[in-house]
Design an enzyme around this catalytic site. Structure first.
Site, PDB file in Angstrom:
ATOM      1  N   ARG A  22     -13.776  -7.183 -15.553  1.00  0.00           N
ATOM      2  CA  ARG A  22     -14.088  -5.988 -16.358  1.00  0.00           C
ATOM      3  C   ARG A  22     -14.754  -6.396 -17.663  1.00  0.00           C
ATOM      4  O   ARG A  22     -15.669  -5.748 -18.148  1.00  0.00           O
ATOM      5  CB  ARG A  22     -12.796  -5.200 -16.614  1.00  0.00           C
ATOM      6  CG  ARG A  22     -13.036  -3.772 -17.058  1.00  0.00           C
ATOM      7  CD  ARG A  22     -11.789  -2.919 -16.948  1.00  0.00           C
ATOM      8  NE  ARG A  22     -11.354  -2.788 -15.587  1.00  0.00           N
ATOM      9  CZ  ARG A  22     -10.294  -3.403 -15.074  1.00  0.00           C
ATOM     10  NH1 ARG A  22      -9.518  -4.144 -15.821  1.00  0.00           N
ATOM     11  NH2 ARG A  22      -9.996  -3.255 -13.801  1.00  0.00           N
ATOM     12  N   TYR A  58      -3.101  -5.778  -8.950  1.00  0.00           N
ATOM     13  CA  TYR A  58      -2.857  -7.057  -8.286  1.00  0.00           C
ATOM     14  C   TYR A  58      -2.734  -8.213  -9.283  1.00  0.00           C
ATOM     15  O   TYR A  58      -2.777  -9.379  -8.883  1.00  0.00           O
ATOM     16  CB  TYR A  58      -3.997  -7.343  -7.309  1.00  0.00           C
ATOM     17  CG  TYR A  58      -4.149  -6.295  -6.219  1.00  0.00           C
ATOM     18  CD1 TYR A  58      -3.468  -6.406  -5.016  1.00  0.00           C
ATOM     19  CD2 TYR A  58      -4.969  -5.177  -6.407  1.00  0.00           C
ATOM     20  CE1 TYR A  58      -3.597  -5.455  -4.021  1.00  0.00           C
ATOM     21  CE2 TYR A  58      -5.109  -4.204  -5.421  1.00  0.00           C
ATOM     22  CZ  TYR A  58      -4.420  -4.347  -4.232  1.00  0.00           C
ATOM     23  OH  TYR A  58      -4.540  -3.396  -3.252  1.00  0.00           O
ATOM     24  N   ASP A  59      -2.594  -7.909 -10.567  1.00  0.00           N
ATOM     25  CA  ASP A  59      -2.566  -8.962 -11.594  1.00  0.00           C
ATOM     26  C   ASP A  59      -1.518 -10.042 -11.320  1.00  0.00           C
ATOM     27  O   ASP A  59      -1.743 -11.218 -11.605  1.00  0.00           O
ATOM     28  CB  ASP A  59      -2.292  -8.353 -12.986  1.00  0.00           C
ATOM     29  CG  ASP A  59      -3.567  -7.841 -13.644  1.00  0.00           C
ATOM     30  OD1 ASP A  59      -4.663  -8.164 -13.148  1.00  0.00           O
ATOM     31  OD2 ASP A  59      -3.463  -7.129 -14.654  1.00  0.00           O
ATOM     32  N   ASN A  99      -8.475   7.675 -15.642  1.00  0.00           N
ATOM     33  CA  ASN A  99      -7.138   8.106 -16.067  1.00  0.00           C
ATOM     34  C   ASN A  99      -6.227   6.904 -16.267  1.00  0.00           C
ATOM     35  O   ASN A  99      -5.027   7.063 -16.477  1.00  0.00           O
ATOM     36  CB  ASN A  99      -6.523   9.031 -14.996  1.00  0.00           C
ATOM     37  CG  ASN A  99      -7.222  10.375 -14.960  1.00  0.00           C
ATOM     38  OD1 ASN A  99      -7.409  11.004 -15.995  1.00  0.00           O
ATOM     39  ND2 ASN A  99      -7.637  10.806 -13.781  1.00  0.00           N
ATOM     40  N   ASN A 100      -6.801   5.698 -16.179  1.00  0.00           N
ATOM     41  CA  ASN A 100      -5.998   4.478 -16.278  1.00  0.00           C
ATOM     42  C   ASN A 100      -6.036   3.953 -17.718  1.00  0.00           C
ATOM     43  O   ASN A 100      -7.036   3.402 -18.170  1.00  0.00           O
ATOM     44  CB  ASN A 100      -6.576   3.442 -15.287  1.00  0.00           C
ATOM     45  CG  ASN A 100      -5.782   2.159 -15.260  1.00  0.00           C
ATOM     46  OD1 ASN A 100      -5.156   1.780 -16.245  1.00  0.00           O
ATOM     47  ND2 ASN A 100      -5.813   1.482 -14.122  1.00  0.00           N
ATOM     48  N   LYS A 150      -7.036   0.354 -18.441  1.00  0.00           N
ATOM     49  CA  LYS A 150      -8.478   0.087 -18.444  1.00  0.00           C
ATOM     50  C   LYS A 150      -9.103   0.517 -19.769  1.00  0.00           C
ATOM     51  O   LYS A 150      -9.973  -0.163 -20.296  1.00  0.00           O
ATOM     52  CB  LYS A 150      -9.157   0.832 -17.290  1.00  0.00           C
ATOM     53  CG  LYS A 150      -8.850   0.276 -15.930  1.00  0.00           C
ATOM     54  CD  LYS A 150      -9.640   1.030 -14.880  1.00  0.00           C
ATOM     55  CE  LYS A 150      -9.433   0.464 -13.485  1.00  0.00           C
ATOM     56  NZ  LYS A 150     -10.178   1.230 -12.484  1.00  0.00           N
ATOM     57  N   ASP A 173     -15.596   1.056 -11.301  1.00  0.00           N
ATOM     58  CA  ASP A 173     -14.795   0.950 -10.088  1.00  0.00           C
ATOM     59  C   ASP A 173     -14.625  -0.540  -9.816  1.00  0.00           C
ATOM     60  O   ASP A 173     -15.571  -1.314  -9.943  1.00  0.00           O
ATOM     61  CB  ASP A 173     -15.500   1.639  -8.910  1.00  0.00           C
ATOM     62  CG  ASP A 173     -14.491   2.061  -7.856  1.00  0.00           C
ATOM     63  OD1 ASP A 173     -13.325   2.351  -8.212  1.00  0.00           O
ATOM     64  OD2 ASP A 173     -14.841   2.094  -6.663  1.00  0.00           O
ATOM     65  N   THR A 174     -13.394  -0.917  -9.497  1.00  0.00           N
ATOM     66  CA  THR A 174     -13.078  -2.330  -9.292  1.00  0.00           C
ATOM     67  C   THR A 174     -12.403  -2.515  -7.954  1.00  0.00           C
ATOM     68  O   THR A 174     -11.619  -1.667  -7.527  1.00  0.00           O
ATOM     69  CB  THR A 174     -12.126  -2.821 -10.409  1.00  0.00           C
ATOM     70  OG1 THR A 174     -12.815  -2.750 -11.644  1.00  0.00           O
ATOM     71  CG2 THR A 174     -11.693  -4.263 -10.173  1.00  0.00           C
ATOM     72  N   LYS A 203      -6.423 -12.614 -20.561  1.00  0.00           N
ATOM     73  CA  LYS A 203      -7.023 -12.044 -19.342  1.00  0.00           C
ATOM     74  C   LYS A 203      -8.514 -11.782 -19.581  1.00  0.00           C
ATOM     75  O   LYS A 203      -9.347 -12.039 -18.720  1.00  0.00           O
ATOM     76  CB  LYS A 203      -6.296 -10.748 -18.952  1.00  0.00           C
ATOM     77  CG  LYS A 203      -6.911 -10.069 -17.732  1.00  0.00           C
ATOM     78  CD  LYS A 203      -6.173  -8.822 -17.285  1.00  0.00           C
ATOM     79  CE  LYS A 203      -6.914  -8.130 -16.142  1.00  0.00           C
ATOM     80  NZ  LYS A 203      -6.285  -6.886 -15.675  1.00  0.00           N
TER      81      LYS A 203
HETATM   82  P1  IMP Z   1     -10.069   1.488  -9.439  1.00  0.00           P
HETATM   83  O1  IMP Z   1     -10.388   2.287  -8.222  1.00  0.00           O
HETATM   84  O2  IMP Z   1     -11.256   0.936 -10.122  1.00  0.00           O
HETATM   85  O3  IMP Z   1      -9.122   2.175 -10.353  1.00  0.00           O
HETATM   86  O4  IMP Z   1      -9.279   0.187  -9.012  1.00  0.00           O
HETATM   87  C1  IMP Z   1      -8.765   0.041  -7.750  1.00  0.00           C
HETATM   88  C2  IMP Z   1      -7.522  -0.782  -7.762  1.00  0.00           C
HETATM   89  O5  IMP Z   1      -7.870  -2.144  -7.959  1.00  0.00           O
HETATM   90  C3  IMP Z   1      -6.500  -0.461  -8.843  1.00  0.00           C
HETATM   91  O6  IMP Z   1      -5.650   0.567  -8.466  1.00  0.00           O
HETATM   92  C4  IMP Z   1      -5.758  -1.775  -8.914  1.00  0.00           C
HETATM   93  O7  IMP Z   1      -4.807  -1.873  -7.900  1.00  0.00           O
HETATM   94  C5  IMP Z   1      -6.858  -2.781  -8.648  1.00  0.00           C
HETATM   95  N1  IMP Z   1      -7.400  -3.311  -9.908  1.00  0.00           N
HETATM   96  C6  IMP Z   1      -8.483  -2.887 -10.591  1.00  0.00           C
HETATM   97  N2  IMP Z   1      -8.674  -3.638 -11.690  1.00  0.00           N
HETATM   98  C7  IMP Z   1      -7.674  -4.562 -11.694  1.00  0.00           C
HETATM   99  C8  IMP Z   1      -7.312  -5.613 -12.576  1.00  0.00           C
HETATM  100  O8  IMP Z   1      -7.942  -5.881 -13.611  1.00  0.00           O
HETATM  101  N3  IMP Z   1      -6.235  -6.307 -12.241  1.00  0.00           N
HETATM  102  C9  IMP Z   1      -5.497  -6.076 -11.116  1.00  0.00           C
HETATM  103  N4  IMP Z   1      -5.780  -5.105 -10.269  1.00  0.00           N
HETATM  104  C10 IMP Z   1      -6.863  -4.342 -10.544  1.00  0.00           C
END
Ligand code: IMP
Length: 194
Positions: free
Chosen positions: A177, A150-151, A8-9, A12, A68-69, A171
């Site tokens: 990613r 956290y960018d 939903n982001n 991304k 997932d990041t 970036k």
């Molecule tokens: P998600 O669960 O994959 O959506 O990511 C978890 C969290 O990691 C996100 O809500 C962001 O706070 C952080 N995050 C993920 N990707 C990035 C990025 O490319 N830059 C900065 N923060 C990120």
């Protein structure tokens, strides 16, 4: 070729569509008419990525991928890691997460951190994982207003500015990613889909 991206982001979606180019049409959940917040209940990025892609595959019966990041900070034993989105509490709040991170790091000289992305692809009923890592460090106060998460406190190795001070193109020359997505694209290209 159409691929649903289970997120939903919109940041991304934009980043990944930019990397993938025109050959594959990345459809967001919103565009696919799916309005759910997919659970991320597990202790690893891998398990959460698999959970997200499987959930959407079961719902749509369409080839799809998820990612997932996590931000893994060395001095905090890998925190916030898989908890990156909700580090400061149940409600996702980027600013509060950054505040907590900077507070916990304090004046620690070890500022080493890395972003790690795991992509889970389901295609032709099979599942595949791809990983991308971006090493860098956490600065002591936020800088820049682009991007998300956290960018504004992360400076990738080899750069002097935070991700939030860079354009999306800049970036993407460093990004976790981007690295995971390139592996995904290489794999899709080998499938010879026209
Ligand atoms: P998600 O669960 O994959 O959506 O990511 C978890 C969290 O990691 C996100 O809500 C962001 O706070 C952080 N995050 C993920 N990707 C990035 C990025 O490319 N830059 C900065 N923060 C990120």
């Amino acid at each position: 070729m159409k691929l649903i991206f289970a997120t939903n982001n919109q940041h991304k979606v934009d980043e990944i569509q930019h990397i993938i180019g025109n050959k594959f049409d990345v459809i967001s959940l919103k565009q696919a008419g799916i309005d759910i917040d997919i659970p991320e209940p597990h202790d690893t990025l891998e398990e959460n990525a698999v959970e997200k892609s499987s959930t959407i595959y079961k719902l749509t019966d369409t080839d799809c991928f998820s990612e997932d990041t996590g931000l893994e900070v060395e001095a905090l034993n890998g925190e916030p890691g898989v908890k990156s989105a909700r580090y400061a509490g149940d409600v996702k709040d980027f600013n509060k997460n950054i505040e907590k991170l900077l507070f916990k790091l304090g004046n620690d000289n070890n500022r080493k951190a890395r972003f790690r992305t795991v992509i889970s692809l389901i295609i032709n009923k099979e599942q595949h994982l791809f990983e991308g890592i971006c090493e860098g460090e956490i600065i002591s106060s936020p800088a820049g207003s682009n991007g998300f998460g956290y960018d504004s406190v992360f400076v990738p190795a080899g750069a002097t500015r935070t991700f939030a001070e860079m354009t999306m193109e800049e970036k993407n020359t460093f990004s976790h990613r981007k690295k995971a997505t390139e592996k995904l694209v290489l794999f899709l290209n080998k499938l010879n889909i026209r």
